[in-house]
Design a protein around this motif. Structure first.
Motif, PDB file in Angstrom:
ATOM      1  N   LEU A 124      -9.670  -7.414  -9.442  1.00 39.00           N
ATOM      2  CA  LEU A 124      -9.988  -7.530  -8.022  1.00 39.00           C
ATOM      3  C   LEU A 124      -8.747  -8.065  -7.323  1.00 39.00           C
ATOM      4  CD1 LEU A 124     -13.537  -9.177  -8.305  1.00 39.00           C
ATOM      5  CD2 LEU A 124     -13.059  -6.793  -7.757  1.00 39.00           C
ATOM      6  N   LEU A 125      -7.902  -7.159  -6.861  1.00 37.96           N
ATOM      7  CA  LEU A 125      -6.619  -7.538  -6.289  1.00 37.96           C
ATOM      8  C   LEU A 125      -6.619  -7.385  -4.771  1.00 37.96           C
ATOM      9  CD1 LEU A 125      -4.210  -5.876  -8.886  1.00 37.96           C
ATOM     10  CD2 LEU A 125      -5.175  -8.181  -8.900  1.00 37.96           C
ATOM     11  N   VAL A 126      -5.639  -8.040  -4.137  1.00 31.78           N
ATOM     12  CA  VAL A 126      -5.505  -8.017  -2.679  1.00 31.78           C
ATOM     13  C   VAL A 126      -4.132  -7.474  -2.307  1.00 31.78           C
ATOM     14  CG1 VAL A 126      -5.392  -9.412  -0.580  1.00 31.78           C
ATOM     15  CG2 VAL A 126      -7.068  -9.972  -2.359  1.00 31.78           C
ATOM     16  N   ALA A 127      -4.139  -6.423  -1.491  1.00 30.08           N
ATOM     17  CA  ALA A 127      -2.894  -5.842  -0.973  1.00 30.08           C
ATOM     18  C   ALA A 127      -2.778  -6.182   0.506  1.00 30.08           C
ATOM     19  CB  ALA A 127      -2.878  -4.328  -1.177  1.00 30.08           C
ATOM     20  N   GLY A 128      -1.635  -6.710   0.914  1.00 31.24           N
ATOM     21  CA  GLY A 128      -1.415  -7.056   2.307  1.00 31.24           C
ATOM     22  C   GLY A 128      -1.006  -5.842   3.117  1.00 31.24           C
ATOM     23  N   SER A 129      -1.803  -5.489   4.108  1.00 27.37           N
ATOM     24  CA  SER A 129      -1.536  -4.280   4.884  1.00 27.37           C
ATOM     25  C   SER A 129      -0.345  -4.458   5.819  1.00 27.37           C
ATOM     26  CB  SER A 129      -2.760  -3.886   5.704  1.00 27.37           C
ATOM     27  OG  SER A 129      -2.481  -2.730   6.483  1.00 27.37           O
ATOM     28  N   VAL A 130       0.617  -3.573   5.675  1.00 31.58           N
ATOM     29  CA  VAL A 130       1.782  -3.504   6.557  1.00 31.58           C
ATOM     30  C   VAL A 130       1.741  -2.130   7.223  1.00 31.58           C
ATOM     31  CG1 VAL A 130       4.306  -3.583   6.708  1.00 31.58           C
ATOM     32  CG2 VAL A 130       3.101  -5.041   5.052  1.00 31.58           C
ATOM     33  N   GLY A 131       1.114  -2.065   8.389  1.00 29.93           N
ATOM     34  CA  GLY A 131       1.045  -0.807   9.110  1.00 29.93           C
ATOM     35  C   GLY A 131       2.365  -0.481   9.779  1.00 29.93           C
ATOM     36  N   GLY A 171       0.117 -15.217  -0.346  1.00 29.37           N
ATOM     37  CA  GLY A 171      -0.200 -14.959  -1.751  1.00 29.37           C
ATOM     38  C   GLY A 171      -0.856 -13.630  -2.064  1.00 29.37           C
ATOM     39  N   VAL A 172      -0.505 -12.572  -1.333  1.00 24.45           N
ATOM     40  CA  VAL A 172      -1.038 -11.257  -1.699  1.00 24.45           C
ATOM     41  C   VAL A 172      -0.501 -10.843  -3.067  1.00 24.45           C
ATOM     42  CG1 VAL A 172      -1.356 -10.466   0.684  1.00 24.45           C
ATOM     43  CG2 VAL A 172       0.840 -10.064  -0.456  1.00 24.45           C
ATOM     44  N   ASP A 173      -1.246  -9.993  -3.744  1.00 22.04           N
ATOM     45  CA  ASP A 173      -0.785  -9.489  -5.033  1.00 22.04           C
ATOM     46  C   ASP A 173       0.334  -8.468  -4.873  1.00 22.04           C
ATOM     47  OD1 ASP A 173      -2.682 -10.791  -6.973  1.00 22.04           O
ATOM     48  OD2 ASP A 173      -4.135  -9.813  -5.655  1.00 22.04           O
ATOM     49  N   LEU A 174       0.272  -7.717  -3.788  1.00 21.13           N
ATOM     50  CA  LEU A 174       1.291  -6.735  -3.455  1.00 21.13           C
ATOM     51  C   LEU A 174       1.099  -6.343  -1.993  1.00 21.13           C
ATOM     52  CD1 LEU A 174       0.401  -3.204  -4.943  1.00 21.13           C
ATOM     53  CD2 LEU A 174      -1.265  -5.028  -4.601  1.00 21.13           C
ATOM     54  N   LEU A 175       2.024  -5.558  -1.461  1.00 21.39           N
ATOM     55  CA  LEU A 175       1.916  -5.066  -0.092  1.00 21.39           C
ATOM     56  C   LEU A 175       1.429  -3.623  -0.088  1.00 21.39           C
ATOM     57  CD1 LEU A 175       5.300  -6.352   1.406  1.00 21.39           C
ATOM     58  CD2 LEU A 175       3.046  -7.440   1.588  1.00 21.39           C
ATOM     59  N   ALA A 176       0.660  -3.280   0.948  1.00 23.81           N
ATOM     60  CA  ALA A 176       0.277  -1.891   1.197  1.00 23.81           C
ATOM     61  C   ALA A 176       1.029  -1.441   2.440  1.00 23.81           C
ATOM     62  CB  ALA A 176      -1.229  -1.771   1.409  1.00 23.81           C
ATOM     63  N   ILE A 177       2.153  -0.803   2.244  1.00 21.32           N
ATOM     64  CA  ILE A 177       2.980  -0.302   3.349  1.00 21.32           C
ATOM     65  C   ILE A 177       2.426   1.070   3.676  1.00 21.32           C
ATOM     66  CG2 ILE A 177       5.335   0.290   4.053  1.00 21.32           C
ATOM     67  CD1 ILE A 177       6.192  -1.662   1.669  1.00 21.32           C
ATOM     68  N   GLU A 178       1.622   1.160   4.730  1.00 22.86           N
ATOM     69  CA  GLU A 178       0.750   2.322   4.881  1.00 22.86           C
ATOM     70  C   GLU A 178       0.814   2.994   6.248  1.00 22.86           C
ATOM     71  OE1 GLU A 178      -3.282   1.080   4.236  1.00 22.86           O
ATOM     72  OE2 GLU A 178      -3.146  -0.608   5.597  1.00 22.86           O
ATOM     73  N   THR A 179       0.398   4.259   6.214  1.00 20.07           N
ATOM     74  CA  THR A 179       0.367   5.120   7.398  1.00 20.07           C
ATOM     75  C   THR A 179       1.756   5.164   8.042  1.00 20.07           C
ATOM     76  OG1 THR A 179      -1.834   4.137   7.725  1.00 20.07           O
ATOM     77  CG2 THR A 179      -1.169   5.827   9.274  1.00 20.07           C
ATOM     78  N   ILE A 180       2.754   5.388   7.212  1.00 18.53           N
ATOM     79  CA  ILE A 180       4.142   5.460   7.670  1.00 18.53           C
ATOM     80  C   ILE A 180       4.478   6.928   7.946  1.00 18.53           C
ATOM     81  CG2 ILE A 180       6.531   4.924   7.130  1.00 18.53           C
ATOM     82  CD1 ILE A 180       4.720   2.429   7.277  1.00 18.53           C
ATOM     83  N   PRO A 181       4.854   7.278   9.171  1.00 19.14           N
ATOM     84  CA  PRO A 181       5.094   8.689   9.485  1.00 19.14           C
ATOM     85  C   PRO A 181       6.490   9.182   9.142  1.00 19.14           C
ATOM     86  CG  PRO A 181       5.246   7.387  11.478  1.00 19.14           C
ATOM     87  CD  PRO A 181       4.871   6.435  10.373  1.00 19.14           C
ATOM     88  N   CYS A 182       7.444   8.269   8.990  1.00 18.66           N
ATOM     89  CA  CYS A 182       8.844   8.665   8.830  1.00 18.66           C
ATOM     90  C   CYS A 182       9.501   7.946   7.654  1.00 18.66           C
ATOM     91  CB  CYS A 182       9.632   8.347  10.099  1.00 18.66           C
ATOM     92  SG  CYS A 182       9.026   9.157  11.584  1.00 18.66           S
ATOM     93  N   LEU A 183      10.310   8.680   6.919  1.00 20.75           N
ATOM     94  CA  LEU A 183      11.032   8.108   5.793  1.00 20.75           C
ATOM     95  C   LEU A 183      11.925   6.955   6.249  1.00 20.75           C
ATOM     96  CD1 LEU A 183      12.030   8.050   2.858  1.00 20.75           C
ATOM     97  CD2 LEU A 183      13.621   9.890   3.457  1.00 20.75           C
ATOM     98  N   ALA A 184      12.571   7.085   7.401  1.00 18.47           N
ATOM     99  CA  ALA A 184      13.501   6.049   7.862  1.00 18.47           C
ATOM    100  C   ALA A 184      12.804   4.702   8.013  1.00 18.47           C
ATOM    101  CB  ALA A 184      14.143   6.472   9.184  1.00 18.47           C
ATOM    102  N   GLU A 185      11.558   4.707   8.510  1.00 18.56           N
ATOM    103  CA  GLU A 185      10.834   3.442   8.642  1.00 18.56           C
ATOM    104  C   GLU A 185      10.475   2.880   7.269  1.00 18.56           C
ATOM    105  OE1 GLU A 185       7.297   1.294  11.197  1.00 18.56           O
ATOM    106  OE2 GLU A 185       7.281   3.483  11.065  1.00 18.56           O
ATOM    107  N   ALA A 186      10.067   3.743   6.363  1.00 15.74           N
ATOM    108  CA  ALA A 186       9.749   3.284   5.007  1.00 15.74           C
ATOM    109  C   ALA A 186      10.969   2.635   4.359  1.00 15.74           C
ATOM    110  CB  ALA A 186       9.251   4.454   4.164  1.00 15.74           C
TER     111      ALA A 186
END
Length: 319
Positions: A124-131, A171-186
């Motif tokens: 049961l892990l937690v990912a921190g949302s980075v929109g 203390g998130v287990d990992l980040l969720a870098i999500e709904t990214i439209p462009c490679l440059a932003e990623a």
């Protein structure tokens, strides 16, 4: 990272054996809407508004997804930022930081409560949302990426970094870098996390068809580029129509990626300028087996994919 996450990320050689199946959550915000919080649809903070007005509702949604079978849930910070909370809630910078941290705490509390109720649930892990930056513009530009020509990479990094620092401090287990439209932003976000000790995350792109991200980058090349970073533990697509998923996965076949591929589509419905959903619904659970055969191993949903959908998806994959 936790030992549980480390176990999931043990490297495998291309073609040696299948990766462990990981079930992700669905649409936190749209589940909140279904629970009756319809006003967040038109709110520039979306689900993050409830971090201040009804945190228990957010915890309840996390619990629903965990109980439905999700191994990882994503915090309700997708549309939260320090500047946004200052602007739309009237908070000080410190208050905004504490509210984002509370978003992590709520997910952790949900995990603890579900673990006590269901002791057989170990992962049961937690990912921190980075929109994306576009998500916080509240104009749908995370599905266009056109803002990338209006903000410098340095300014983009300066905007993203505070939230990432806060999520890691919480203390998130990992980040969720999500709904990214462009490679440059990623790549800009990856530059940030590479300077933060112990920071890891996944990257998922929003895609407009079976070959391209919403910003027009070639999806397979974008995945290849983000996978280069040791800090990126998995990559794929989210908030993308299920109609495009098979073609997107097919485009990755020649690369033989050894890291997990993520599929986290929306329901297939369309979100129009009147802020309403319309069109046909695709049953992600019926499509999931085909997606795993085509390389996906971390699966869940996004907008309008509810806890019962996640339960059906998991049952379809394990039976």
């Amino acid at each position: 990272m936790t030992s549980q996450l480390n176990d999931l990320l043990e490297p495998v050689s291309a073609g040696s054996h299948r990766r462990p199946l990981v079930i992700l959550d669905g649409g936190t915000g749209t589940e909140l809407v279904r629970m009756g919080f319809t006003n967040i649809d038109d709110d520039p903070l979306f689900s993050a508004r409830l971090l201040s007005t009804n945190p228990e509702a957010i915890k309840e949604v996390h619990k629903r997804f965990y109980k439905a079978g999700s191994d990882i849930v994503v915090t309700a910070t997708y549309q939260a930022s320090v500047s946004g909370l200052q602007k739309h809630v009237g908070m000080t910078s410190e208050e905004a930081k504490n509210l984002i941290k509370n978003g992590v705490l709520l997910a952790k509390q949900a995990a603890q409560e579900v673990r006590s109720e269901c002791p057989d649930r170990k992962l049961l892990l937690v990912a921190g949302s980075v929109g994306s930056y576009g998500a916080c513009l509240h104009d749908g530009s995370e599905y266009r990426g056109d803002y990338m020509g209006k903000i410098s990479i340095n300014d983009l990094k300066a905007w993203h970094k505070p939230r990432i620092d806060i999520l890691m401090e919480a203390g998130v287990d990992l980040l969720a870098i999500e709904t990214i439209p462009c490679l440059a932003e990623a790549l800009a976000i990856i530059d940030i996390i590479e300077d933060i000790p112990g920071c890891r995350g996944w990257v998922t792109f929003s895609c407009k068809d079976g070959k391209h991200t919403c910003g027009g980058d070639v999806f397979s090349e974008s995945i290849k580029q983000v996978m280069i970073s040791e800090r990126v533990v998995a990559a794929g697509m989210n908030c993308t129509s299920p109609t495009y998923v098979s073609d997107l996965l097919e485009s990755l076949q020649s690369h033989s990626f050894v890291k997990p591929i993520i599929v986290k589509p929306n329901s297939g419905e369309l979100w129009d300028t009147t802020h309403r959903w319309h069109g046909g619904v695709k049953n992600v659970s019926e499509l999931a087996k085909a997606w795993t055969k085509n390389g996906a191993s971390w699966l869940g949903g996004c907008c309008r994919v509810y806890p019962d959908d996640i339960s059906r998806l998991k049952n379809a994959l394990i039976n």
